[in-house]
Write an enzyme that holds these catalytic residues in place. Structure first.
Site, PDB file in Angstrom:
ATOM      1  N   HIS A 149      20.013  31.748  56.285  1.00  9.65           N
ATOM      2  CA  HIS A 149      18.799  31.189  55.682  1.00  9.65           C
ATOM      3  C   HIS A 149      19.142  30.056  54.721  1.00  9.65           C
ATOM      4  O   HIS A 149      20.282  29.919  54.295  1.00  9.65           O
ATOM      5  CB  HIS A 149      18.025  32.274  54.927  1.00  9.65           C
ATOM      6  CG  HIS A 149      17.232  33.181  55.824  1.00  9.65           C
ATOM      7  ND1 HIS A 149      17.805  34.232  56.497  1.00  9.65           N
ATOM      8  CD2 HIS A 149      15.919  33.174  56.167  1.00  9.65           C
ATOM      9  CE1 HIS A 149      16.876  34.841  57.227  1.00  9.65           C
ATOM     10  NE2 HIS A 149      15.721  34.226  57.045  1.00  9.65           N
ATOM     11  N   LYS A 153      16.566  31.014  49.254  1.00  7.65           N
ATOM     12  CA  LYS A 153      16.035  32.353  49.537  1.00  7.65           C
ATOM     13  C   LYS A 153      16.501  33.321  48.449  1.00  7.65           C
ATOM     14  O   LYS A 153      17.688  33.347  48.097  1.00  7.65           O
ATOM     15  CB  LYS A 153      16.503  32.822  50.920  1.00  7.65           C
ATOM     16  CG  LYS A 153      15.898  34.158  51.329  1.00  7.65           C
ATOM     17  CD  LYS A 153      16.124  34.445  52.799  1.00  7.65           C
ATOM     18  CE  LYS A 153      15.633  35.836  53.187  1.00  7.65           C
ATOM     19  NZ  LYS A 153      14.195  36.028  52.933  1.00  7.65           N
TER      20      LYS A 153
HETATM   21  P1  NAP Z   1       8.846  29.415  47.575  1.00  8.71           P
HETATM   22  O1  NAP Z   1       8.896  28.048  48.173  1.00  8.71           O
HETATM   23  O2  NAP Z   1       9.694  29.722  46.396  1.00  8.71           O
HETATM   24  O3  NAP Z   1       7.308  29.731  47.252  1.00  8.71           O
HETATM   25  C1  NAP Z   1       6.867  30.811  46.481  1.00  8.71           C
HETATM   26  C2  NAP Z   1       5.769  30.303  45.584  1.00  8.71           C
HETATM   27  O4  NAP Z   1       5.111  31.410  44.968  1.00  8.71           O
HETATM   28  C3  NAP Z   1       6.309  29.410  44.451  1.00  8.71           C
HETATM   29  O5  NAP Z   1       5.557  28.210  44.354  1.00  8.71           O
HETATM   30  C4  NAP Z   1       6.111  30.299  43.233  1.00  8.71           C
HETATM   31  O6  NAP Z   1       5.940  29.582  42.036  1.00  8.71           O
HETATM   32  C5  NAP Z   1       4.850  31.038  43.617  1.00  8.71           C
HETATM   33  N1  NAP Z   1       4.558  32.206  42.795  1.00  8.71           N
HETATM   34  C6  NAP Z   1       5.393  32.879  41.955  1.00  8.71           C
HETATM   35  N2  NAP Z   1       4.725  33.898  41.371  1.00  8.71           N
HETATM   36  C7  NAP Z   1       3.447  33.865  41.838  1.00  8.71           C
HETATM   37  C8  NAP Z   1       2.297  34.653  41.618  1.00  8.71           C
HETATM   38  N3  NAP Z   1       2.324  35.713  40.779  1.00  8.71           N
HETATM   39  N4  NAP Z   1       1.143  34.348  42.266  1.00  8.71           N
HETATM   40  C9  NAP Z   1       1.103  33.294  43.111  1.00  8.71           C
HETATM   41  N5  NAP Z   1       2.178  32.499  43.365  1.00  8.71           N
HETATM   42  C10 NAP Z   1       3.338  32.786  42.750  1.00  8.71           C
HETATM   43  O7  NAP Z   1       9.237  30.509  48.691  1.00  8.71           O
HETATM   44  P2  NAP Z   1       8.977  30.421  50.285  1.00  8.71           P
HETATM   45  O8  NAP Z   1      10.175  29.843  50.936  1.00  8.71           O
HETATM   46  O9  NAP Z   1       7.637  29.853  50.541  1.00  8.71           O
HETATM   47  O10 NAP Z   1       9.010  31.976  50.647  1.00  8.71           O
HETATM   48  C11 NAP Z   1       8.059  32.869  50.093  1.00  8.71           C
HETATM   49  C12 NAP Z   1       8.346  34.283  50.599  1.00  8.71           C
HETATM   50  O11 NAP Z   1       8.070  34.333  52.003  1.00  8.71           O
HETATM   51  C13 NAP Z   1       9.815  34.731  50.451  1.00  8.71           C
HETATM   52  O12 NAP Z   1       9.844  36.100  50.101  1.00  8.71           O
HETATM   53  C14 NAP Z   1      10.381  34.536  51.845  1.00  8.71           C
HETATM   54  O13 NAP Z   1      11.484  35.401  52.129  1.00  8.71           O
HETATM   55  C15 NAP Z   1       9.172  34.910  52.678  1.00  8.71           C
HETATM   56  N6  NAP Z   1       9.148  34.431  54.047  1.00  8.71           N
HETATM   57  C16 NAP Z   1       8.626  35.265  54.965  1.00  8.71           C
HETATM   58  C17 NAP Z   1       8.498  34.877  56.276  1.00  8.71           C
HETATM   59  C18 NAP Z   1       7.848  35.813  57.259  1.00  8.71           C
HETATM   60  O14 NAP Z   1       7.702  35.454  58.452  1.00  8.71           O
HETATM   61  N7  NAP Z   1       7.461  37.018  56.828  1.00  8.71           N
HETATM   62  C19 NAP Z   1       8.918  33.607  56.676  1.00  8.71           C
HETATM   63  C20 NAP Z   1       9.461  32.753  55.712  1.00  8.71           C
HETATM   64  C21 NAP Z   1       9.557  33.165  54.396  1.00  8.71           C
HETATM   65  P3  NAP Z   1       7.259  29.382  41.096  1.00  8.71           P
HETATM   66  O15 NAP Z   1       8.165  28.477  41.868  1.00  8.71           O
HETATM   67  O16 NAP Z   1       6.690  28.775  39.851  1.00  8.71           O
HETATM   68  O17 NAP Z   1       7.867  30.752  40.883  1.00  8.71           O
END
Ligand code: NAP
Length: 262
Positions: A149, A153
């Protein structure tokens, strides 16, 4: 019209989810929740604007959504899910890193009207990879997982690797010893053991989400590989879950496979 609040709407996945939801004729994003978002609204990527909320409680009160979608962080997802379920709103969760125990505790907040749907991977190719891995493990029980990844992550191993290991463990009759497990010259050289399956986690810039499952038998190997090279790969699964979560009838439903075969 299915009205949707997106939590983590400023993140890598959340931005794609906003755009994917906005593009559906039967869905409407009603709020973008993310502390990192500035201003009163964000573009939906299709020419529209979505109101920003810093707090999910406010977004639910003001937006009155049918579904909350969460792609945030392992340390914030649980509070968001509790807030949504206690308000009687269905949840679609893609955030990974929740333990089985945490999921069970969250499921206790679901009701007949508010289902908790969680998928460690929303890409159809990854769901098929997990299904094929379970099938292969019946005949080739010696297996190892390499998941790769991007370097931002937060959790390791990935949710997909954890799920794949659980499916392999369930499918095979015996747990073969992992050769070399007791002879590591450096700690971790043989990976983490997840349900008896060695899992190796790679984190590098340039990657998105990839996994290889290797099976070995006498005189042969079998390799299954899935590559998510773009986050749009997850969107058909997310949209499907948003469309179907309202019909699931409460409780916890784990895995996109439960929505594919009916
Ligand atoms: P990311 O770019 O870090 O996005 C997460 C966002 O959530 C950030 O902007 C963060 O803000 C915000 N956040 C933090 N606390 C919050 C709250 N209480 N309420 C609302 N928003 C909040 O991460 P990402 O790459 O998009 O991934 C997000 C999650 O999805 C991870 O756990 C990843 O492993 C997962 N994922 C899952 C799949 C699937 O198919 N299931 C696929 C890809 C990714 P800050 O930066 O200010 O903290």
């Amino acid at each position: 019209m299915i009205e949707v609040v997106v939590c983590g709407a400023g993140g890598r996945m959340g931005r794609e989810v906003l755009r994917a939801v906005a593009a559906q004729p039967d869905m409407r994003p009603v709020a973008a929740v993310d502390p990192s978002l500035e201003g009163d609204s964000v573009p939906d990527g299709l020419g529209g604007e979505i109101p920003v909320a810093t707090d999910l409680t406010d977004a639910i009160r003001d937006g009155g959504p049918d579904v909350v979608v969460d792609f945030t962080r392992p340390d914030t997802v649980a509070a968001n899910v509790r807030t949504a379920l206690e308000a009687g709103v269905d949840c679609v969760v893609g955030t990974t890193g929740l333990t089985e125990e945490e999921l069970e505790q969250l499921a206790a907040h679901s009701t007949d009207d508010a289902t908790l749907f969680v998928a460690p991977n929303f890409a159809i190719g990854a769901v098929l990879m997990m299904r094929f891995a379970a099938e292969a493990a019946r005949y080739l029980p010696d297996a190892e997982i390499v998941e790769l990844h991007h370097d931002r992550k937060l959790d390791a191993p990935s949710g997909t690797a954890m799920r794949t290991a659980a499916l392999i463990a369930r499918a095979r009759d015996t747990v073969p010893p992992a050769p070399g497990r007791g002879t590591e010259l450096e700690p971790g050289a043989r990976g983490a053991s997840v349900d008896g399956v060695p899992v190796h986690s790679v984190r590098l810039p340039g990657l998105v989400a990839h996994q290889t499952v290797l099976f070995g038998g006498a005189g042969q190997t079998l390799t299954l590989r899935h590559d998510a090279i773009d986050r749009t790969s997850f969107m058909p699964g997310v949209v499907l879950a948003v469309r179907k979560v309202g019909d699931l009838g409460g409780g916890l439903v784990f895995g996109l496979e439960h929505l594919l075969d009916d």
